[in-house]
Scaffold this motif. Structure first.
Motif, PDB file in Angstrom:
ATOM      1  N   SER A   1      29.410  16.764 -14.367  1.00 28.72           N
ATOM      2  CA  SER A   1      29.552  17.017 -12.941  1.00 28.72           C
ATOM      3  C   SER A   1      30.977  16.662 -12.536  1.00 28.72           C
ATOM      4  N   ARG A   2      31.350  17.113 -11.369  1.00 30.51           N
ATOM      5  CA  ARG A   2      32.698  16.839 -10.904  1.00 30.51           C
ATOM      6  C   ARG A   2      32.673  16.569  -9.408  1.00 30.51           C
TER       7      ARG A   2
ATOM      8  N   GLY B   1      40.466  20.326  -8.831  1.00 35.91           N
ATOM      9  CA  GLY B   1      39.761  21.558  -8.499  1.00 35.91           C
ATOM     10  C   GLY B   1      40.418  22.815  -9.036  1.00 35.91           C
ATOM     11  N   ASP B   2      41.640  22.718  -9.491  1.00 36.34           N
ATOM     12  CA  ASP B   2      42.352  23.888 -10.007  1.00 36.34           C
ATOM     13  C   ASP B   2      42.035  24.173 -11.471  1.00 36.34           C
ATOM     14  N   TYR B   3      41.282  23.277 -12.126  1.00 31.05           N
ATOM     15  CA  TYR B   3      41.129  23.381 -13.575  1.00 31.05           C
ATOM     16  C   TYR B   3      39.676  23.311 -14.017  1.00 31.05           C
TER      17      TYR B   3
ATOM     18  N   ALA C   1      36.376  25.503 -12.964  1.00 28.90           N
ATOM     19  CA  ALA C   1      37.089  25.372 -11.693  1.00 28.90           C
ATOM     20  C   ALA C   1      36.595  26.409 -10.701  1.00 28.90           C
ATOM     21  N   ALA C   2      36.234  27.584 -11.216  1.00 28.70           N
ATOM     22  CA  ALA C   2      35.978  28.728 -10.346  1.00 28.70           C
ATOM     23  C   ALA C   2      34.592  28.706  -9.709  1.00 28.70           C
ATOM     24  N   ASP C   3      33.617  28.185 -10.438  1.00 24.91           N
ATOM     25  CA  ASP C   3      32.246  28.195  -9.904  1.00 24.91           C
ATOM     26  C   ASP C   3      31.472  27.073 -10.577  1.00 24.91           C
ATOM     27  N   SER C   4      30.159  27.157 -10.533  1.00 22.93           N
ATOM     28  CA  SER C   4      29.336  26.075 -11.069  1.00 22.93           C
ATOM     29  C   SER C   4      29.010  26.247 -12.546  1.00 22.93           C
TER      30      SER C   4
END
Length: 126
Positions: A71-72, A30-32, A53-56
């Motif tokens: 997707s993640r 989630g940091d990248y 990482a910051a948004d969609s």
């Protein structure tokens, strides 16, 4: 040493679908921003898609737009690349990597990425 592990590649026929996955044990996903890249024989590695990482925010190369979906699942530490309507020109080794310079996706610049894995081979042929 952190390294991505890609899976899900294989042999497909034109028009088929494949779903690629990549994980990076030890990396807090989630940091990248995470990118998918591919390299065909005799060609340079190119950025295919990216998830921020910051948004969609996502990015897709023109050659895959409308056919591929990134997707993640941060809880599972996994990034996916759903590839539909595959074409012979999609044949390549596909790689995941993490962007160490930006959290927001834009056109992937290879020099910004690290933790490269060994890749997974995708072959599209009839």
């Amino acid at each position: 040493q952190v390294q991505f592990v890609e899976s899900g590649g294989g042999l497909a026929q034109p028009g088929d679908s494949l779903r690629l996955s990549c994980v990076a044990p030890g990396l807090t996903l989630g940091d990248y921003a995470i990118g998918w890249f591919r390299q065909a024989p005799g060609k340079e590695r190119e950025g295919v898609s990216c998830t921020s990482a910051a948004d969609s925010t996502t990015y897709y190369a023109d050659s895959v737009k409308g056919r591929f979906t990134i997707s993640r699942d941060n809880a599972r530490g996994t990034v996916y690349l759903q590839m539909n309507s595959l074409r012979p020109e999609d044949t390549a080794v596909y790689y995941c990597a993490a962007n160490l310079m930006r959290r927001l996706c834009q056109r992937p610049r290879i020099y910004e990425y690290d933790y490269w894995g060994q890749g997974t081979q995708v072959t599209v042929a009839s």
